[in-house]
Scaffold this motif. Structure first.
Motif, mmCIF file in Angstrom:
data_model
loop_
_atom_site.group_PDB
_atom_site.id
_atom_site.type_symbol
_atom_site.label_atom_id
_atom_site.label_comp_id
_atom_site.label_asym_id
_atom_site.label_seq_id
_atom_site.Cartn_x
_atom_site.Cartn_y
_atom_site.Cartn_z
ATOM 1 N N SER A 1 -34.807 4.030 -12.467
ATOM 2 C CA SER A 1 -34.673 2.966 -13.462
ATOM 3 C C SER A 1 -33.265 2.394 -13.401
ATOM 4 N N CYS A 2 -33.145 1.179 -13.921
ATOM 5 C CA CYS A 2 -31.831 0.547 -13.955
ATOM 6 C C CYS A 2 -31.748 -0.369 -15.163
ATOM 7 N N ASP A 3 -30.524 -0.600 -15.601
ATOM 8 C CA ASP A 3 -30.260 -1.535 -16.679
ATOM 9 C C ASP A 3 -30.193 -2.938 -16.095
ATOM 10 N N TYR B 1 -41.550 -1.801 -17.925
ATOM 11 C CA TYR B 1 -40.407 -1.587 -18.809
ATOM 12 C C TYR B 1 -40.695 -0.350 -19.644
ATOM 13 N N ASP B 2 -39.733 0.565 -19.697
ATOM 14 C CA ASP B 2 -39.963 1.844 -20.360
ATOM 15 C C ASP B 2 -38.678 2.327 -21.030
ATOM 16 N N LEU B 3 -38.834 3.247 -21.961
ATOM 17 C CA LEU B 3 -37.699 3.840 -22.671
ATOM 18 C C LEU B 3 -37.244 5.102 -21.953
ATOM 19 N N LEU B 4 -35.958 5.197 -21.719
ATOM 20 C CA LEU B 4 -35.402 6.376 -21.081
ATOM 21 C C LEU B 4 -34.968 7.369 -22.141
ATOM 22 N N ARG C 1 -35.868 -0.333 -20.251
ATOM 23 C CA ARG C 1 -35.265 -0.595 -18.954
ATOM 24 C C ARG C 1 -36.363 -0.675 -17.911
ATOM 25 N N LEU C 2 -36.104 -1.421 -16.844
ATOM 26 C CA LEU C 2 -37.061 -1.529 -15.757
ATOM 27 C C LEU C 2 -37.146 -0.185 -15.049
ATOM 28 N N ALA C 3 -38.345 0.365 -14.981
ATOM 29 C CA ALA C 3 -38.568 1.657 -14.324
ATOM 30 C C ALA C 3 -39.559 1.454 -13.187
ATOM 31 N N THR C 4 -39.248 2.039 -12.057
ATOM 32 C CA THR C 4 -40.127 2.003 -10.892
ATOM 33 C C THR C 4 -40.600 3.426 -10.637
ATOM 34 N N ALA C 5 -41.910 3.595 -10.573
ATOM 35 C CA ALA C 5 -42.488 4.920 -10.344
ATOM 36 C C ALA C 5 -43.266 4.903 -9.037
ATOM 37 N N GLU C 6 -43.011 5.896 -8.193
ATOM 38 C CA GLU C 6 -43.784 6.068 -6.969
ATOM 39 C C GLU C 6 -44.690 7.274 -7.171
ATOM 40 N N PHE C 7 -45.982 7.028 -7.076
ATOM 41 C CA PHE C 7 -46.987 8.072 -7.240
ATOM 42 C C PHE C 7 -47.482 8.475 -5.853
ATOM 43 N N LEU C 8 -47.320 9.732 -5.499
ATOM 44 C CA LEU C 8 -47.922 10.266 -4.278
ATOM 45 C C LEU C 8 -49.176 11.020 -4.710
#
Length: 105
Positions: free
Chosen positions: A86-88, A55-58, A30-37
């Motif tokens: 993340s979202c489908d 794209y990553d596995l949940l 699934r498309l995953a968005t990560a915000e790194f601070l």
């Protein structure tokens, strides 16, 4: 013209293409968005934001964990926190039945 210093054309056995986005989604990615601070190296009291999509596995997120490991080994700015959403993208179609059918002549 080919000579001894010319690169050889790749053969079909040596080419490995990356899986397409559709193939990844069919495998459960699934498309995953990560915000790194992270703390800026020169000014540790200031936080900077970096946003990355993959794209990553949940729910394990192995690709994001690999990126975090890479960050901690190679980037000077220490991580403060990581937020993941993340979202489908590939979902089953919705089926609805009509309540009324009108016919116009």
């Amino acid at each position: 013209m080919t000579g001894p210093n010319q690169p050889k054309a790749p053969t079909s056995n040596s080419i490995q293409s990356a899986p397409s986005e559709l193939e990844l989604q069919l495998k459960g990615y699934r498309l995953a968005t990560a915000e790194f601070l992270y703390h800026m190296p020169d000014h540790p009291t200031i936080l900077q934001s970096f946003i990355w999509q993959t794209y990553d596995l949940l729910p394990e997120y192995p690709e994001i964990h690999k990126f975090i490991d890479f960050w901690e080994e190679n980037i000077d700015g220490p991580l403060h926190s990581v937020h993941v959403a993340s979202c489908d993208l590939l979902t089953p179609g919705d089926a609805r039945f009509a309540d009324v059918i009108y016919q116009i002549h």
